[in-house]
Design a protein around this motif. Structure first.
Motif, PDB file in Angstrom:
ATOM      1  N   LYS A  28      -1.792 -36.333  -6.942  1.00  0.00           N
ATOM      2  CA  LYS A  28      -1.828 -35.090  -7.706  1.00  0.00           C
ATOM      3  C   LYS A  28      -2.042 -35.317  -9.193  1.00  0.00           C
ATOM      4  O   LYS A  28      -2.660 -34.508  -9.885  1.00  0.00           O
ATOM      5  CB  LYS A  28      -0.533 -34.312  -7.469  1.00  0.00           C
ATOM      6  CG  LYS A  28      -0.351 -33.874  -6.023  1.00  0.00           C
ATOM      7  CD  LYS A  28       0.971 -33.161  -5.811  1.00  0.00           C
ATOM      8  CE  LYS A  28       1.154 -32.775  -4.342  1.00  0.00           C
ATOM      9  NZ  LYS A  28       2.460 -32.124  -4.103  1.00  0.00           N
ATOM     10  N   ASP A  29      -1.508 -36.434  -9.725  1.00  0.00           N
ATOM     11  CA  ASP A  29      -1.653 -36.724 -11.150  1.00  0.00           C
ATOM     12  C   ASP A  29      -1.273 -38.185 -11.377  1.00  0.00           C
ATOM     13  O   ASP A  29      -1.105 -38.949 -10.419  1.00  0.00           O
ATOM     14  CB  ASP A  29      -0.789 -35.782 -12.005  1.00  0.00           C
ATOM     15  CG  ASP A  29       0.654 -35.708 -11.542  1.00  0.00           C
ATOM     16  OD1 ASP A  29       1.204 -36.771 -11.164  1.00  0.00           O
ATOM     17  OD2 ASP A  29       1.245 -34.618 -11.546  1.00  0.00           O
ATOM     18  N   HIS A  32      -6.132 -34.919 -10.420  1.00  0.00           N
ATOM     19  CA  HIS A  32      -5.939 -35.243  -9.006  1.00  0.00           C
ATOM     20  C   HIS A  32      -7.080 -36.124  -8.513  1.00  0.00           C
ATOM     21  O   HIS A  32      -8.214 -36.064  -8.997  1.00  0.00           O
ATOM     22  CB  HIS A  32      -5.824 -33.965  -8.163  1.00  0.00           C
ATOM     23  CG  HIS A  32      -7.127 -33.257  -7.937  1.00  0.00           C
ATOM     24  ND1 HIS A  32      -7.551 -32.197  -8.693  1.00  0.00           N
ATOM     25  CD2 HIS A  32      -8.109 -33.479  -7.027  1.00  0.00           C
ATOM     26  CE1 HIS A  32      -8.728 -31.789  -8.272  1.00  0.00           C
ATOM     27  NE2 HIS A  32      -9.090 -32.548  -7.259  1.00  0.00           N
ATOM     28  N   TYR A  33      -6.766 -36.959  -7.516  1.00  0.00           N
ATOM     29  CA  TYR A  33      -7.787 -37.841  -6.937  1.00  0.00           C
ATOM     30  C   TYR A  33      -7.499 -38.022  -5.453  1.00  0.00           C
ATOM     31  O   TYR A  33      -6.348 -38.139  -5.026  1.00  0.00           O
ATOM     32  CB  TYR A  33      -7.817 -39.216  -7.613  1.00  0.00           C
ATOM     33  CG  TYR A  33      -9.014 -40.035  -7.161  1.00  0.00           C
ATOM     34  CD1 TYR A  33     -10.234 -39.907  -7.808  1.00  0.00           C
ATOM     35  CD2 TYR A  33      -8.930 -40.881  -6.053  1.00  0.00           C
ATOM     36  CE1 TYR A  33     -11.352 -40.611  -7.371  1.00  0.00           C
ATOM     37  CE2 TYR A  33     -10.043 -41.582  -5.606  1.00  0.00           C
ATOM     38  CZ  TYR A  33     -11.246 -41.442  -6.273  1.00  0.00           C
ATOM     39  OH  TYR A  33     -12.353 -42.123  -5.840  1.00  0.00           O
ATOM     40  N   THR A  34      -8.592 -38.050  -4.680  1.00  0.00           N
ATOM     41  CA  THR A  34      -8.485 -38.342  -3.253  1.00  0.00           C
ATOM     42  C   THR A  34      -9.775 -39.002  -2.827  1.00  0.00           C
ATOM     43  O   THR A  34     -10.813 -38.851  -3.466  1.00  0.00           O
ATOM     44  CB  THR A  34      -8.237 -37.065  -2.433  1.00  0.00           C
ATOM     45  OG1 THR A  34      -8.018 -37.416  -1.068  1.00  0.00           O
ATOM     46  CG2 THR A  34      -9.396 -36.092  -2.525  1.00  0.00           C
ATOM     47  N   GLU A  92     -10.848 -30.493  -2.056  1.00  0.00           N
ATOM     48  CA  GLU A  92     -10.239 -31.810  -1.865  1.00  0.00           C
ATOM     49  C   GLU A  92     -10.479 -32.328  -0.455  1.00  0.00           C
ATOM     50  O   GLU A  92     -10.700 -33.528  -0.253  1.00  0.00           O
ATOM     51  CB  GLU A  92      -8.729 -31.756  -2.145  1.00  0.00           C
ATOM     52  CG  GLU A  92      -8.348 -31.436  -3.583  1.00  0.00           C
ATOM     53  CD  GLU A  92      -8.266 -29.934  -3.819  1.00  0.00           C
ATOM     54  OE1 GLU A  92      -8.602 -29.150  -2.886  1.00  0.00           O
ATOM     55  OE2 GLU A  92      -7.870 -29.537  -4.929  1.00  0.00           O
ATOM     56  N   SER A 152      -2.022 -36.542   2.039  1.00  0.00           N
ATOM     57  CA  SER A 152      -2.006 -35.717   0.828  1.00  0.00           C
ATOM     58  C   SER A 152      -3.095 -36.216  -0.113  1.00  0.00           C
ATOM     59  O   SER A 152      -4.094 -36.797   0.324  1.00  0.00           O
ATOM     60  CB  SER A 152      -0.620 -35.791   0.166  1.00  0.00           C
ATOM     61  OG  SER A 152      -0.557 -34.951  -0.964  1.00  0.00           O
ATOM     62  N   ILE A 153      -2.914 -35.975  -1.426  1.00  0.00           N
ATOM     63  CA  ILE A 153      -3.784 -36.482  -2.475  1.00  0.00           C
ATOM     64  C   ILE A 153      -2.903 -37.052  -3.584  1.00  0.00           C
ATOM     65  O   ILE A 153      -1.677 -36.856  -3.584  1.00  0.00           O
ATOM     66  CB  ILE A 153      -4.684 -35.368  -3.052  1.00  0.00           C
ATOM     67  CG1 ILE A 153      -3.834 -34.298  -3.766  1.00  0.00           C
ATOM     68  CG2 ILE A 153      -5.548 -34.738  -1.971  1.00  0.00           C
ATOM     69  CD1 ILE A 153      -4.641 -33.260  -4.514  1.00  0.00           C
ATOM     70  N   SER A 176     -12.965 -34.908  -7.060  1.00  0.00           N
ATOM     71  CA  SER A 176     -11.841 -35.610  -7.675  1.00  0.00           C
ATOM     72  C   SER A 176     -12.134 -35.853  -9.153  1.00  0.00           C
ATOM     73  O   SER A 176     -13.225 -35.569  -9.652  1.00  0.00           O
ATOM     74  CB  SER A 176     -11.594 -36.941  -6.965  1.00  0.00           C
ATOM     75  OG  SER A 176     -11.101 -36.721  -5.660  1.00  0.00           O
ATOM     76  N   GLU A 194       1.772 -40.593  -9.612  1.00  0.00           N
ATOM     77  CA  GLU A 194       1.790 -41.037  -8.228  1.00  0.00           C
ATOM     78  C   GLU A 194       0.827 -42.218  -8.056  1.00  0.00           C
ATOM     79  O   GLU A 194      -0.190 -42.312  -8.748  1.00  0.00           O
ATOM     80  CB  GLU A 194       1.382 -39.912  -7.276  1.00  0.00           C
ATOM     81  CG  GLU A 194       2.329 -38.728  -7.286  1.00  0.00           C
ATOM     82  CD  GLU A 194       1.893 -37.613  -6.356  1.00  0.00           C
ATOM     83  OE1 GLU A 194       2.762 -36.910  -5.829  1.00  0.00           O
ATOM     84  OE2 GLU A 194       0.668 -37.449  -6.162  1.00  0.00           O
TER      85      GLU A 194
END
Length: 663
Positions: free
Chosen positions: A619-620, A598-600, A431, A616-617, A647, A623
């Motif tokens: 998470k699902d 998750h995505y960033t 990540e 952070s990222i 991601s 968010e």
């Protein structure tokens, strides 16, 4: 003629020399030793007693030379010869002097001095310039008629230091560090102190003086150190205030830190709510969403470890100003996230759009994603603009480096440039590398760097992206990177992975193409720049734009340059999207919601870089990260982004009206 030579000696003795020998030689303390010599004479008078030198004081090339062994003996040095370095060595209890015939370098301990003229050998004796010897031994050289006198002290010195640097009255235990020296090497038998204290009772200036006596009975000159003693350290005072004592649910609370310290040296601030420490107070919600009394505590610690805590009560009434969702839409900072109902996102109407593509080329080198051996990760021949995407994990078992090697197989010189570049890692966490490479690449795109051109001769291979191999990829580390290239002729591009320390170009002929892993993507793709222009009003009612869904946003189709087989760019990683949103309503909050896991990554919003997320990222799908808020009028917004390696897709961009501000 002799008088002329004597005048020349005088002038050389008092002309400053270069380098370390330009300082004036001086004796420490009283001159308790004197050695007088005369030109062309072997006689040496040391403290009134005559001694015979092995060679006379000799004039050569305008400088006076004295026999090294004879003068060193008078100074109490022991003479030896280092056959390995061919140096004559004079040693006493405190220092060592090294020199050799024909060399201008004089070594005094770790210090290197440079003499104006070199020592030389005469009748089996090493002759040293008299002035050089005076400087090397910190002795004073004077002239009286035709006589030359060296004066130096053999008295001990009483040097010492006081520790620590900061001393507080009535508190600090003082340590005295002995730095006394004895030129004769004799031990110290006595000492005298004046003003010495282990703890100083009052603040102020104190002078401590010391003398030492060696075994011969000689006392040193007094040596003094002045210290400034500070007033006793006081503990810090913790304090803060809020604008009022009672707040409504969802009402922002402004905390003003009023803490202070007598030295202005508060080293730590710790906030707690109802006894539970808040790790990141600056990002803590400044509102409460349940009625009740909340105990807010602030503890401060100064540089000396003293602490103080204060606790105050904030009362939240039953009256509601904002719900949590309303509060987050209004006040969560851009680049940070807040919780949402992920299932409800699917109820938001989806915006239909059409993508336009240009013929930009892109190479994605991501299979095998996990390196298990050295080799060629990708190989293709291309011309024009090319974007490279690298994303790999090292499981070989030792550090390796990755290179982009460009080879000119043409008969004429080719010109190639590199421009925007962004790299994340090497790092153990995928990540991190995916986020940082995207952040840095988009930042580079926004800065639009001047291309760096390189000419490649026919048959020549070069390391085209040295930034890629600056740091080794250690075992169990990931590296992600984007880089833009332009070639004015067709070049062969190879992604090469070899052990740290190997020359990738020399290794090329012995390397084979790595096997694909059957899960990830490697290939060459066209149409790697996509644009969309949306004229539909956004934000007047809730809307969402879905990206990376393989429906509206179809995946690129290309080929594997190492085998020629067709390849699908699953996720469209490496594709750069430009979104033009022409009608975004006033007071609209734009957020990003991860739908595939998750995505960033990052976005350029009207040219400003927004990281998803800063701390952070996502998470699902529960968010959302804030990308932008419009003002009081309708706006046109441009967004540029590329999906971040590591991601998951798809993602949904949400356009929602912010609640009205309440007071």
């Amino acid at each position: 003629m002799k008088s002329l030579k004597w005048l020349l000696v005088l002038s050389l003795l008092f002309v400053p020399m270069s380098g370390a020998l330009s300082e004036t030689a001086s004796a420490e303390g009283a001159a308790s030793n004197q050695l007088t010599v005369q030109l062309d004479s072997k006689t040496m008078i040391h403290n009134g007693t005559s001694y015979l030198s092995v060679q006379p004081l000799t004039l050569k090339n305008g400088s006076a030379f004295i026999a090294f062994r004879s003068v060193a003996d008078r100074f109490g040095y022991k003479i030896t010869y280092d056959a390995k370095t061919k140096e004559s060595v004079a040693t006493n209890s405190t220092q060592e002097i090294r020199l050799k015939a024909g060399s201008l370098i004089i070594k005094r301990g770790k210090e290197v001095l440079k003499a104006p003229v070199a020592p030389f050998a005469m009748n089996g004796s090493l002759m040293v310039p008299l002035r050089t010897w005076s400087i090397a031994t910190d002795s004073k050289l004077t002239l009286a008629g035709k006589s030359m006198t060296l004066a130096w002290s053999t008295l001990p010195t009483a040097n010492f230091a006081v520790s620590p640097d900061k001393i507080y009255a009535g508190e600090t235990m003082v340590t005295y560090i002995d730095r006394a020296t004895s030129p004769t090497g004799q031990p110290f038998v006595d000492e005298r102190w004046d003003g010495k204290m282990d703890v100083f009772p009052e603040a102020g200036s104190y002078t401590i003086t010391r003398q030492v006596q060696d075994a011969s009975g000689a006392w040193s000159e007094p040596y003094s150190v002045t210290v400034q003693v500070l007033a006793p350290n006081m503990p810090p005072i913790a304090d803060f205030k809020t604008e009022k004592e009672k707040y409504r649910i969802g009402e922002q609370i402004l905390y003003t830190d009023l803490s202070y310290d007598d030295e202005n040296a508060i080293a730590r601030r710790t906030w707690s709510i109802n006894g539970v420490e808040v790790k990141n107070w600056t990002k803590q919600e400044k509102a409460f969403f349940e009625a009740g009394d909340y105990q807010i505590s602030l503890e401060v610690e100064d540089a000396h470890g003293l602490t103080h805590m204060v606790t105050k009560t904030v009362t939240v009434t039953d009256e509601v100003l904002y719900t949590r969702d309303e509060y987050n839409k209004l006040f969560t900072e851009v680049g940070y996230k807040f919780p949402i109902n992920g299932a409800s996102v699917l109820d938001i109407p989806e915006v239909k759009y059409t993508l336009q593509s240009d013929m930009a080329q892109m190479i994605r080198s991501n299979s095998p994603e996990v390196f298990i051996n050295e080799g060629i990760a990708y190989d293709d021949q291309l011309t024009g603009p090319i974007r490279f995407l690298f994303h790999n994990f090292n499981s070989i078992g030792y550090p390796v480096k990755m290179y982009l090697i460009a080879t000119n197989n043409n008969r004429t010189t080719a010109n190639v440039n590199t421009s925007s570049f962004g790299m994340g890692g090497p790092d153990p966490y995928v990540e991190n590398t995916g986020k940082l490479s995207t952040v840095r690449y988009l930042k580079s795109l926004a800065e639009n760097p001047t291309p760096k051109w390189t000419a490649i001769k026919p048959g020549q291979s070069i390391n085209l992206m040295p930034e890629l191999s600056m740091a080794p990829i250690k075992p169990n580390q990931v590296l992600s990177a984007y880089g833009d290239v332009f070639a004015d002729q067709e070049l062969q591009f190879r992604v090469v992975v070899v052990a740290q320390g190997k020359d990738p170009i020399k290794e090329l002929s012995s390397l084979s193409v790595m096997e694909r892993d059957g899960k990830h993507v490697r290939g060459t793709f066209n149409s790697a720049n996509r644009t969309m222009e949306i004229n539909e009003p956004l934000g007047y009612d809730e809307k969402r734009i879905v990206l990376g869904d393989w429906k509206q946003d179809s995946y690129l189709v290309g080929y594997d340059g190492t085998s020629g087989q067709n390849e699908i760019n699953v996720g469209n990683f490496g594709v750069v999207y430009r979104m033009q949103l022409n009608h975004v309503a006033p007071n609209t909050v734009i957020t990003l919601n991860a739908r595939g896991g998750h995505y960033t990554g990052a976005f350029l919003v009207n040219g400003e870089l927004v990281t998803v997320t800063k701390d952070s990222i996502l998470k699902d799908n529960s968010e959302a990260a804030v990308l932008y808020r419009t003002g009081d009028t309708e706006e046109s917004i441009e967004m540029v982004f590329t999906p971040a390696s590591g991601s998951n897709l798809p993602v949904a961009m949400l356009f929602q009206k912010m609640p009205p501000l309440k007071y």
